[in-house]
Design a protein around this motif. Structure first.
Motif, PDB file in Angstrom:
ATOM      1  N   ASP A 127      -8.961  -1.802  -2.909  1.00 52.64           N
ATOM      2  CA  ASP A 127      -8.050  -1.326  -3.953  1.00 52.64           C
ATOM      3  C   ASP A 127      -7.078  -2.396  -4.432  1.00 52.64           C
ATOM      4  N   TYR A 128      -6.640  -3.274  -3.520  1.00 50.78           N
ATOM      5  CA  TYR A 128      -5.582  -4.211  -3.870  1.00 50.78           C
ATOM      6  C   TYR A 128      -6.052  -5.661  -3.981  1.00 50.78           C
ATOM      7  N   THR A 138       0.806  -1.228   0.000  1.00 48.59           N
ATOM      8  CA  THR A 138       0.000   0.000   0.000  1.00 48.59           C
ATOM      9  C   THR A 138       0.834   1.270   0.000  1.00 48.59           C
ATOM     10  N   ASP A 139       1.954   1.281   0.722  1.00 46.51           N
ATOM     11  CA  ASP A 139       2.758   2.497   0.860  1.00 46.51           C
ATOM     12  C   ASP A 139       3.950   2.534  -0.088  1.00 46.51           C
ATOM     13  N   LEU A 140       4.577   1.382  -0.297  1.00 45.91           N
ATOM     14  CA  LEU A 140       5.786   1.344  -1.121  1.00 45.91           C
ATOM     15  C   LEU A 140       5.516   0.946  -2.566  1.00 45.91           C
ATOM     16  N   LEU A 156      -6.134  -7.140   8.880  1.00 43.28           N
ATOM     17  CA  LEU A 156      -5.314  -6.203   8.111  1.00 43.28           C
ATOM     18  C   LEU A 156      -5.698  -6.201   6.640  1.00 43.28           C
ATOM     19  N   ILE A 157      -6.216  -7.330   6.148  1.00 43.43           N
ATOM     20  CA  ILE A 157      -6.574  -7.407   4.721  1.00 43.43           C
ATOM     21  C   ILE A 157      -7.816  -6.574   4.415  1.00 43.43           C
ATOM     22  N   VAL A 170      -4.691 -13.330  -2.650  1.00 43.08           N
ATOM     23  CA  VAL A 170      -3.925 -13.101  -3.878  1.00 43.08           C
ATOM     24  C   VAL A 170      -4.350 -11.733  -4.391  1.00 43.08           C
ATOM     25  N   LEU A 171      -3.385 -10.872  -4.685  1.00 43.98           N
ATOM     26  CA  LEU A 171      -3.685  -9.493  -5.050  1.00 43.98           C
ATOM     27  C   LEU A 171      -4.250  -9.382  -6.469  1.00 43.98           C
TER      28      LEU A 171
END
Length: 346
Positions: free
Chosen positions: A104-105, A80-82, A96-97, A287-288
Motif C-alpha cells: 500500500d505504501y 500506516t496508523d497516523l 517491517l517494510i 522511498v514511499l
C-alpha cells in the motif's frame, strides 16, 4: 573608435556583474522528510549534512531535512496508523517494510546495513571491572539486586524485541533460565518455550529494570550513571564511546550462518499482533509511493547506497552490505547500486 571601446568595456562589465548576481542568487529550497530508527541517528546526521552540501553544489538546491528518529515500529506506524507524510523510511529491521508498508505504501525496499546486540556500560556502572574481566558472567551480574539494566520498548523498537530474543537464545546457549530471571520475574512479558509474548502495555515490576521508547533514549541514562547496563547495537555503543560486552555468535544476532539457530525464537508484539522470528540484524530503507518530494528523495537514496553512504557508515562503526540488496519494483535510479533479488523477503 574610442566611444565603441567604451561601449564594449561597459558590456563586459555588465556581463561580469550579471554573472556575479546570478552566482549569489538565493538557491531554491527543498525538503526531505525522513523517518528513521534511533540507532541510525548518528550516521544519518552526517549523511544528511553531506547530502545537503552535495545538493547545493550539484543540484542548485538548499535542502532542509525534516528528520524524525524513533523506534522502527513506531516510525512505520506513523505512516500506516497516523497517516503522516514521509519521503524516506529507514528501519533497523528490514522485515517491517514488506510486512507493514508493502504494497500500500511502497513497492520496493533495500537491505543496506547490519549490526549486533551488545551490553553497554561505563566505569560508573556497578561491577564494571568484573564485567570487563569476566564478560561470560553478564547474566549473573544483571541479575544482582543492586544492578539496574534496560532495553527499549519491544512494541516500538526492534532493539527492544531483539534484546528479548538475545535473552531467550541465552537460555538455549547456557542451559539456564536467564529469560525468566531477567525478564519474566521483573515485567509482564512472558514466554512459552521459545515463544515470547509482549503485552500491548509493558509493565515493569522492579525499579531496577528501565524500558524506554527507543534504544538511544537509554544512552544518556548510562552515561550519567543513572543506569548500569543496557542492551544496544554495537555501532551505537562505539559511537558514544561506551564500554561493552560482546555476546557469543549463537545469541548476538550478528552471524548469518546461524540464521536457522536464531529462528528457534520468536516474539509476538501486542502493539501490532505480529509474530517476529529471530534473524540476523539487517537494516532496510525505502522511498514511499506518495513521497511529497519523491525525486529528491531518490537522489538522497542514491547518496546513501553509493560510496558516500558506505564511507559514512564505516566512519560511524556500522557495517554496510556490499552490495545492498533490493526487492520489489526497484527504481531505475538505484539499479546500478544494488543487487536485485526477485523473491520478496518478509
Amino acid at each position: 573608435m574610442r566611444s565603441v571601446g567604451v561601449i564594449i568595456v561597459g558590456i563586459l562589465l555588465l556581463a561580469v556583474v550579471s554573472v556575479g548576481c546570478t552566482s549569489n542568487a538565493p538557491k531554491k529550497e527543498a525538503t526531505i522528510i525522513v523517518f528513521h530508527a534511533g540507532s541510525l541517528s548518528v550516521p544519518f546526521q552526517q549523511l544528511e549534512s553531506e547530502f545537503s552540501s552535495y545538493a547545493e553544489k550539484n543540484l542548485g538546491l538548499r535542502v532542509v531535512f525534516q528528520d524524525e528518529a524513533s523506534g522502527s515500529v513506531k516510525a512505520v506506524r506513523k505512516v500506516t496508523d497516523l497517516g503522516k507524510k514521509a519521503d524516506v523510511v529507514a528501519v533497523a529491521d528490514y522485515t517491517l517494510i514488506p510486512q507493514m508498508l508493502v504494497p500500500d505504501y511502497t513497492d520496493f525496499y533495500v537491505l543496506f546495513a547490519t549490526n549486533e546486540i551488545v551490553i553497554a556500560f561505563t566505569n560508573k556502572s556497578k561491577y564494571a571491572g568484573e564485567m570487563k574481566a569476566h564478560p561470560e558472567r553478564w547474566y549473573e551480574i544483571l541479575a544482582r539486586s543492586d544492578v539496574s539494566f534496560g532495553f527499549s520498548d519491544p512494541n516500538q523498537d526492534p532493539c527492544g524485541y531483539r534484546a528479548l530474543m538475545v535473552m531467550k537464545l541465552a537460555d538455549l546457549y547456557y542451559g539456564k533460565p536467564i529469560f525468566e530471571t531477567l525478564v519474566e520475574n521483573n515485567t509482564n512479558i512472558e514466554s512459552s518455550g521459545t515463544h515470547i509474548y509482549v503485552p500491548k502495555e509493558v509493565q515493569v515490576r522492579d525499579r531496577r529494570i528501565v524500558i524506554r521508547p527507543k534504544e538511544t533514549d537509554l544512552t544518556g541514562l548510562v552515561e550519567s550513571g543513572s543506569l548500569d547496563y543496557f542492551f544496544i547495537y554495537k555501532s551505537v555503543a562505539e559511537q558514544h564511546n561506551l564500554s561493552y560486552v560482546t555476546l557469543p555468535d549463537e545469541i548476538n544476532l550478528r552471524d548469518f550462518s546461524r540464521a536457522e539457530y536464531y529462528a528457534q525464537v520468536e516474539v509476538t508484539l501486542g502493539s501490532t499482533g505480529r509474530r517476529i522470528r529471530a534473524k540476523p540484524i539487517v537494516y532496510g530503507v525505502t522511498v514511499l509511493k506518495n513521497a511529497p518530494h519523491r525525486e529528491l528523495a531518490m537522489e538522497f537514496l542514491k547518496f546513501l547506497l553509493g560510496n558516500e553512504g558506505r564511507r559514512i557508515f564505516k566512519e560511524n562503526h556500522q557495517d554496510f552490505l556490499n552490495p545492498p540488496v533490493a526487492f520489489g519494483n526497484v527504481p531505475e535510479e538505484i539499479r546500478s547500486l544494488v543487487r536485485i533479488e526477485n523473491t520478496t523477503r518478509g
